[in-house]
Design an enzyme around this catalytic site. Structure first.
Site, PDB file in Angstrom:
ATOM      1  N   GLU A  47       1.035  -1.371  -0.110  1.00 50.34           N
ATOM      2  CA  GLU A  47       0.013  -0.142  -0.091  1.00 50.34           C
ATOM      3  C   GLU A  47       0.924   1.172   0.160  1.00 50.34           C
ATOM      4  OE1 GLU A  47      -1.397   0.973   3.956  1.00 50.34           O
ATOM      5  OE2 GLU A  47      -3.402   1.828   3.260  1.00 50.34           O
ATOM      6  N   LYS A 127      -9.403   1.762  -1.702  1.00 47.25           N
ATOM      7  CA  LYS A 127      -9.564   1.088  -0.320  1.00 47.25           C
ATOM      8  C   LYS A 127     -11.040   1.542   0.367  1.00 47.25           C
ATOM      9  CE  LYS A 127      -7.225   1.259   4.016  1.00 47.25           C
ATOM     10  NZ  LYS A 127      -5.761   1.612   4.404  1.00 47.25           N
ATOM     11  N   CYS A 172      -4.634  -3.113   2.996  1.00 46.40           N
ATOM     12  CA  CYS A 172      -4.460  -2.826   4.754  1.00 46.40           C
ATOM     13  C   CYS A 172      -5.592  -3.157   5.377  1.00 46.40           C
ATOM     14  CB  CYS A 172      -3.861  -1.368   4.930  1.00 46.40           C
ATOM     15  SG  CYS A 172      -3.198  -1.290   6.409  1.00 46.40           S
TER      16      CYS A 172
END
Lengths: 311, 311
Positions: A47, A127, A172
């Site tokens: 990320e 995300k 993440c």
């Protein structure tokens, strides 16, 4: 049958704030060459792989914040990555901060792209599960302002046909949420590519800092097993601008077993020959969704955001 | 703050087909006395705790099948359990096969009840995720006919306020499905009671029989962590009517850590002093659902039963 995809998980050590995109891309290229030498079809970077993890700082000047974002992908600094990938015939997955004009306004996402062996961008993910907080909280040893600097991803959890299989991406904090894996699993995802930046210390709950590595593996292993999918977890790790981040990059089989694991806190390539057909022994038996799921019993998952205790 | 509930997980060794309800209840009472002596507020028995695991046999005679079901709870054989629990002032959770006339017809469920310290039935759950198959499959070393003998539970995943906390129940295969834990988590469940009967050998996928114990713990640990809840997993285990079943009973903390674990393949009580307030460090931070969940991105979970690969 076997359908082998050889994957390299390219763990990155710290990136300092002063490090330029060009310097970082040189590190990414070095890992790409290692991956090619190891026979990889695909290399997975973490990320926000092009800069330091900037949400740890509260900044008010939008121009300063935007220095951490990419306005083009590839742009001038990242072009060499695409060029070299095309030359080597290797795919890659790269996390970055995306600044894009859409629907007549400026949008900022924590994003990742999937690039095939011909250096074509074939997939994108933004995300969904932004951790941390939106306002300055000076009591923290450091900030985690993802809710301030990014919008919630607007692409859902898309899966893509590439590399002879079905691929998805997560970023993440997504990895802690079984809903994220499941939406990919419901598209038949066979491999989930997942970069992360995870501080050891979580200021609101320091009482379980010692479990950060355990939790990291636990959620990726269960996400893999419960969807019969490979999971490739890749850290940016080590002490970055004074903040210790966990390492623990791992390539996890559809069994939930760890097939390859990083053993350092720095730039390190780990490799696994991943047989996508190993997913079948799960997807067609114990996790044959069509046979065993009961969606009508799951409605609170979409009808409720927060917990509502019984009266 | 602390809110201690002392829990006993009452693992059972094999129950033979010839063993009577009365004989089994004597074993349950022995474990209940051990639990009381250990200061337990609550003792948790496995799934289908009153008989052998009968779905391993194909039977055509409904009268023969119905011998394994309870028509009353408590009935004549189980009454002593309720009486003794009331006398000792201990709660319990018991799995059994339930035969009930509802809506003008006979229904059969794989069920569990939750009984408080005054021996009042305060909660019930009927298994949603029935594993196995519905038709006779003679090629198997043994059958797993839960889809034949039971209906899918019609109570959803209810949570109950009891023992100074919020409690839910799951049964066996439910534990592999993150949706089940999540629906309980969305009701603020602080402790999930979960009995199981799990053969080591899964005829359709013998290639991962060696991972049965790993998978058992993996799914319970992630279900606990991802919902910030205690999970009490209780096996019926050992070699029952020629079929080896896993043991591995465990009391799992909201951290996902195993706080207590069985170490035998037979009748064994394990105990943990469970602080329900340990759930808070998860439910109010990283798994603060109201802050971090994104239900609109989860819609495929309820809109789709089986996997639909991308075109």
């Amino acid at each position: 049958m076997t359908r082998i995809v050889t994957v390299g998980a390219a763990q990155l050590g710290p990136i300092s704030r002063s490090e330029s995109r060009q310097q970082v891309v040189r590190r990414l290229l070095e890992l790409m060459h290692q991956a090619k030498a190891a026979g990889c079809d695909l290399i997975v970077y973490p990320e926000l792989a092009l800069t330091t993890f900037f949400p740890r700082w509260y900044m008010e000047d939008q121009a300063e914040i935007d220095l951490f974002f990419e306005r083009e992908m590839p742009g001038a600094a990242t072009r060499p990555l695409f060029d070299e990938a095309a030359k080597l015939g290797i795919g890659f997955c790269l996390g970055y901060a995306e600044l894009i004009e859409e629907s007549g306004r400026t949008n900022r996402f924590n994003a990742t792209i999937l690039v095939d062996k011909q250096a074509r961008a074939v997939g994108k993910y933004r995300k969904v599960h932004l951790p941390g907080h939106a306002e300055h909280e000076p009591w923290r040893a450091f900030q985690h302002l993802e809710k301030r600097y990014f919008e919630i991803g607007n692409l859902g959890f898309p899966a893509y046909r590439v590399f002879d299989g079905i691929f998805g991406m997560l970023i993440c904090n997504d990895r802690r949420w079984p809903e994220a894996y499941r939406v990919l699993g419901l598209q038949g995802a066979e491999m989930i590519l997942l970069g992360y930046n995870t501080p050891v210390h979580n200021p609101p709950s320091p009482e379980h800092d010692n479990l950060a590595n355990f939790h990291n593996h636990l959620v990726m292993q269960s996400g893999a097993y419960q969807n019969g999918s490979w999971v490739v977890g890749v850290a940016k790790c080590g002490k970055e601008e004074g903040v210790e981040q966990i390492a623990g990059s791992a390539i996890i089989a559809p069994s939930g077993e760890i097939a390859a694991a990083a053993v350092t806190q720095g730039d390190e390539l780990i490799v696994a020959r991943c047989d996508l057909d190993l997913t079948r022994s799960y997807k067609t038996t114990i996790f044959n969704f069509a046979q065993h799921r009961v969606p009508e019993a799951y409605r609170p998952i979409v009808e409720r955001k927060g917990a509502v205790p019984p009266p």
